[in-house]
Scaffold this active site. Structure first.
Site, PDB file in Angstrom:
ATOM      1  N   LYS A 193      37.725  31.749  38.574  1.00 16.56           N
ATOM      2  CA  LYS A 193      36.188  31.820  38.473  1.00 16.56           C
ATOM      3  C   LYS A 193      35.670  31.960  36.957  1.00 16.56           C
ATOM      4  CE  LYS A 193      33.732  34.757  41.034  1.00 16.56           C
ATOM      5  NZ  LYS A 193      33.091  34.817  42.268  1.00 16.56           N
ATOM      6  N   GLU A 199      45.556  38.137  33.681  1.00 18.89           N
ATOM      7  CA  GLU A 199      47.509  37.649  33.971  1.00 18.89           C
ATOM      8  C   GLU A 199      47.583  35.989  33.619  1.00 18.89           C
ATOM      9  OE1 GLU A 199      46.148  40.640  36.627  1.00 18.89           O
ATOM     10  OE2 GLU A 199      45.631  39.645  35.233  1.00 18.89           O
ATOM     11  N   GLY A 246      36.397  35.339  45.319  1.00 18.78           N
ATOM     12  CA  GLY A 246      38.564  34.724  45.081  1.00 18.78           C
ATOM     13  C   GLY A 246      39.042  34.956  46.988  1.00 18.78           C
ATOM     14  N   ARG A 247      38.941  35.683  47.803  1.00 21.67           N
ATOM     15  CA  ARG A 247      39.814  35.866  48.342  1.00 21.67           C
ATOM     16  C   ARG A 247      39.150  34.998  49.760  1.00 21.67           C
ATOM     17  NH1 ARG A 247      36.773  40.025  47.311  1.00 21.67           N
ATOM     18  NH2 ARG A 247      35.674  41.172  49.119  1.00 21.67           N
ATOM     19  N   GLU A 332      40.706  44.276  50.491  1.00 24.70           N
ATOM     20  CA  GLU A 332      39.980  43.677  49.165  1.00 24.70           C
ATOM     21  C   GLU A 332      38.873  44.142  49.668  1.00 24.70           C
ATOM     22  OE1 GLU A 332      41.106  42.155  45.286  1.00 24.70           O
ATOM     23  OE2 GLU A 332      39.450  40.699  46.342  1.00 24.70           O
ATOM     24  N   HIS A 363      64.676  41.607  62.600  1.00 25.05           N
ATOM     25  CA  HIS A 363      66.253  43.130  62.133  1.00 25.05           C
ATOM     26  C   HIS A 363      65.531  43.686  60.978  1.00 25.05           C
ATOM     27  CE1 HIS A 363      68.630  40.764  64.964  1.00 25.05           C
ATOM     28  NE2 HIS A 363      67.705  39.558  64.896  1.00 25.05           N
ATOM     29  N   LYS A 472      42.012  47.407  35.571  1.00 27.55           N
ATOM     30  CA  LYS A 472      42.807  46.512  34.977  1.00 27.55           C
ATOM     31  C   LYS A 472      41.941  47.265  33.084  1.00 27.55           C
ATOM     32  CE  LYS A 472      41.742  42.680  36.375  1.00 27.55           C
ATOM     33  NZ  LYS A 472      40.301  41.571  37.285  1.00 27.55           N
TER      34      LYS A 472
END
Length: 504
Positions: A193, A199, A246-247, A332, A363, A472
Site C-alpha cells: 500500500k 520486505e 491489508g488483512r 492483528e 496425526h 520493524k
C-alpha cells in the site's frame, strides 16, 4: 461494550453451567442440533457442540443489543470512522458490495468498480502476452489472502498461469521460487500500500533485477510515484486506499493474483459470495445472524470459559492456508490490551489462533486436543461436494471430520485412565456445499464480520495495528550494527550481534 456487569453475567452463567457437559446439553434438548444451526447461502454452521445453553446465549444476545452491535455493523458498511485511532473508515465491504448508504461508502464502491475494470484489462493483456508464471511479492495481507484463495480455488483456473508467492525477507524464499522459472515468461506483482514495506521492496528489487527490468513488473499500491521510481510503469499500477487494511484487502486489486489464477469471472464470484454475507450481517436479526453468533460464542469461550486459544481445522487440503490467514485476521485485529476509549479492557481479548488441515493434523496435535490438560475450542470446516471423483477418499475425509468433532464433544470413558478421553471440548462445525469462489467469499466475509463484532463487544479497535511497527523500527536501527557501522540495541542484542559478526 463489555463492562463489569457483563463480566458478572458471564461468571454467573459459566458457574451455572460448570457441571453441565456437551453430551448433557444435546441429550436434554432433542431439537438442539437444528436450533443451534444457521445457514447463509452455501455456508451451514452448527453450534450444537458449544458449551452454551439458550439462557446463556440469550444473555450474550442481550449484551450485543445493548452494545449497539447491529448499528455498529451498519456503521461499518456505511463508511463511518470505525477506525478511531486513525480517524478513518474501514471500507473493505465496499470493495464487493454496494450496500453502504453513506457518501464515503458509495464513493469507495465506485472507486473499487473502476479499479476492477482496470484490473480486468491487465488480466486480458497478460493472457495474450506469452507469460506463463506470475510471482506475487508482498507480505501480511498482501500475501496471506491471495495465497489462500489461489490455493483454495485451484480447481477453477484454466491453467493459463502458474502462481508463485514471495513474502519472507529471507532470501531463501526468493531463491527457491525463482529457481526453474524463465524470466522471459514471468511477470511479477509487487503489492504494498505504501510502497515502503521493507520486505517487499528488498524482495521486489531482487525479482526486478532477475526479470531484467520493469517491463513485466506490476504493482498494487496507493503510492504511484514510489512505484514509478521503482521501475513500474504507471499504467501497470493498480490502486489501494487507506480505507482498506491489508488483512481485509484481498477483495481489492490486491486480488490481482487471484484474478489471474481463476479469471475475472471467478474473482467476481468470490466478491459476490462475500457480498451475500455482508447483506446477511447487516440485515439479519442478532439471534439469527451467523457472524454475530460466531462472535458471541468466541467471546463466551474466551471470557466465560477462560479458553485462551482457538483451533481452525479445515477438512479440505485446499484450505490448508486458512489457519495462517485467520491468524492475521483475528490476532492483528483483536490483539489489543487498550480499549478505544484508552482504558484497559474489562475482559481478556484475543485468543491465540492456530490449526492445520485434517486429516494430517490428526496425526500431529490432535492428541493434545483430545487428552491434553488445556481445552481448545475448534472451528471445523468441511466441504460436502468435492471437486474430484475419488468418492471413497471423500467419504473417509467426511467421516473423520464428523468423528473428531463428536469425539472431542462426547469423550470416551475407559477403565484405564490412559485411554480415557475427557470430552466436553467445544467446537463449531461449518459445512460448505462445495468449495467454490462464491462459498469461499461468504466464509471469509463471515470471519471478517465476526472479528469486527468481537471488537465491538470488547470495545477495541479492530482496524489499527500499532503493535506491528515497533519491532520493524528497531530492526531498521540495528541494520547498520550488523554491517559493523556502530553499535545499537540493548546489551543482549549487542552481544548477539557480536556473535553473528564473529561467524559471518
Amino acid at each position: 461494550m463489555a463492562g463489569e456487569a457483563f463480566a458478572r453475567q458471564l461468571l454467573d452463567h459459566a458457574t451455572r453451567l460448570s457441571g453441565t457437559r456437551i453430551p448433557d446439553l444435546v441429550a436434554a434438548d432433542p431439537g438442539r442440533a437444528q436450533a443451534m444451526a444457521l445457514r447463509v447461502g452455501p455456508v451451514y454452521a452448527s453450534f450444537a457442540r458449544q458449551r452454551i445453553d439458550p439462557p446463556a446465549l440469550a444473555m450474550l444476545e442481550g449484551l450485543a443489543a445493548r452494545a449497539g452491535l447491529a448499528s455498529a455493523l451498519r456503521a461499518l458498511v456505511d463508511g463511518a470512522d470505525v477506525n478511531g485511532s486513525e480517524r478513518r473508515p474501514a471500507l473493505h465491504t465496499a470493495l464487493r458490495s454496494g450496500i453502504g448508504r453513506g457518501r464515503a461508502a458509495r464513493d469507495a464502491h465506485a472507486q473499487a468498480l473502476a479499479a476492477r475494470t482496470r484490473m480486468a484489462e491487465l488480466v486480458a493483456s497478460l493472457r495474450g502476452s506469452g507469460v506463463s508464471d506470475i510471482v506475487n511479492v508482498g507480505i501480511g495481507g498482501s500475501d496471506l489472502g491471495p495465497r489462500l484463495v489461489v490455493d483454495a480455488l485451484k480447481d477453477f483456473g484454466d491453467g493459463r498461469f502458474r502462481l508463485h508467492f514471495i513474502s519472507n525477507v529471507d532470501g531463501s524464499e526468493v531463491q527457491h521460487v525463482l529457481r526453474g522459472l524463465d524470466p522471459a515468461r514471468t511477470a511479477a506483482i509487487l503489492v504494498s500500500k505504501s510502497f515502503g514495506t521493507w520486505e517487499t521492496l528488498l524482495n521486489g528489487a531482487l525479482v526486478r533485477d532477475w526479470l531484467g527490468g520493469g517491463e513485466r513488473l506490476y504493482a498494487v499500491s496507493a503510492n504511484v510515484p514510489a512505484a514509478e521510481a521503482f521501475g513500474v510503469a504507471p499504467e501497470r499500477v493498480l490502486p489501494m486506499w487507506d480505507w482498506v487494511g491489508g488483512r481485509y484487502s484481498l477483495w481489492s486489486a490486491v486480488g490481482f493474483a487471484i484474478a489471474l489464477a481463476v479469471g475475472m469471472q471467478g474473482f467476481e464470484a468470490l466478491l459476490a459470495g462475500a457480498a451475500e454475507m455482508d447483506v446477511h450481517a447487516v440485515e439479519a436479526p442478532l439471534e439469527a445472524n451467523l457472524p454475530v453468533r460466531h462472535a458471541l460464542v468466541a467471546v463466551w469461550n474466551r471470557n466465560a470459559l477462560g479458553l485462551p486459544t482457538q483451533a481452525v481445522l479445515p477438512y479440505d487440503q485446499r484450505l490448508a492456508q486458512l489457519p495462517a490467514y485467520l491468524q492475521q485476521l483475528v490476532m492483528e485485529s483483536l490483539g489489543k490490551s487498550v480499549r478505544s476509549d484508552a482504558r484497559a479492557p474489562d475482559l481478556a481479548t484475543v485468543p491465540v489462533v492456530w490449526g492445520g488441515a485434517g486429516t494430517c493434523a490428526q496425526h500431529s496435535f490432535f492428541q493434545a486436543l483430545h487428552q491434553g490438560t488445556d481445552t481448545v475450542p475448534a472451528d471445523f470446516i468441511g466441504v460436502v461436494r468435492p471437486a474430484h471423483a475419488y468418492a471413497g477418499n471423500h467419504a473417509a475425509l467426511l467421516a473423520n471430520l464428523l468423528a473428531q468433532a463428536e469425539a472431542l464433544g462426547n469423550g470416551h470413558a475407559a477403565e484405564d485412565p490412559q485411554k480415557a478421553h475427557p470430552g466436553n471440548r467445544p467446537s463449531t462445525l461449518f459445512l460448505l456445499d462445495a468449495l467454490t469462489p462464491h462459498s469461499l467469499g461468504a466464509l471469509l466475509a463471515m470471519y471478517e464480520h465476526s472479528v469486527y463484532a468481537q471488537s465491538v463487544l470488547w470495545g477495541i479497535n479492530a482496524f489499527d495495528q500499532w503493535g506491528v511497527e515497533l519491532g520493524k523500527r528497531i530492526a531498521g536501527e540495528l541494520l547498520p550494527s550488523l554491517r559493523g557501522e556502530g553499535a545499537a540495541g540493548d546489551p543482549v542484542t549487542r552481544t548477539l550481534i557480536d556473535e553473528i559478526r564473529a561467524r559471518s
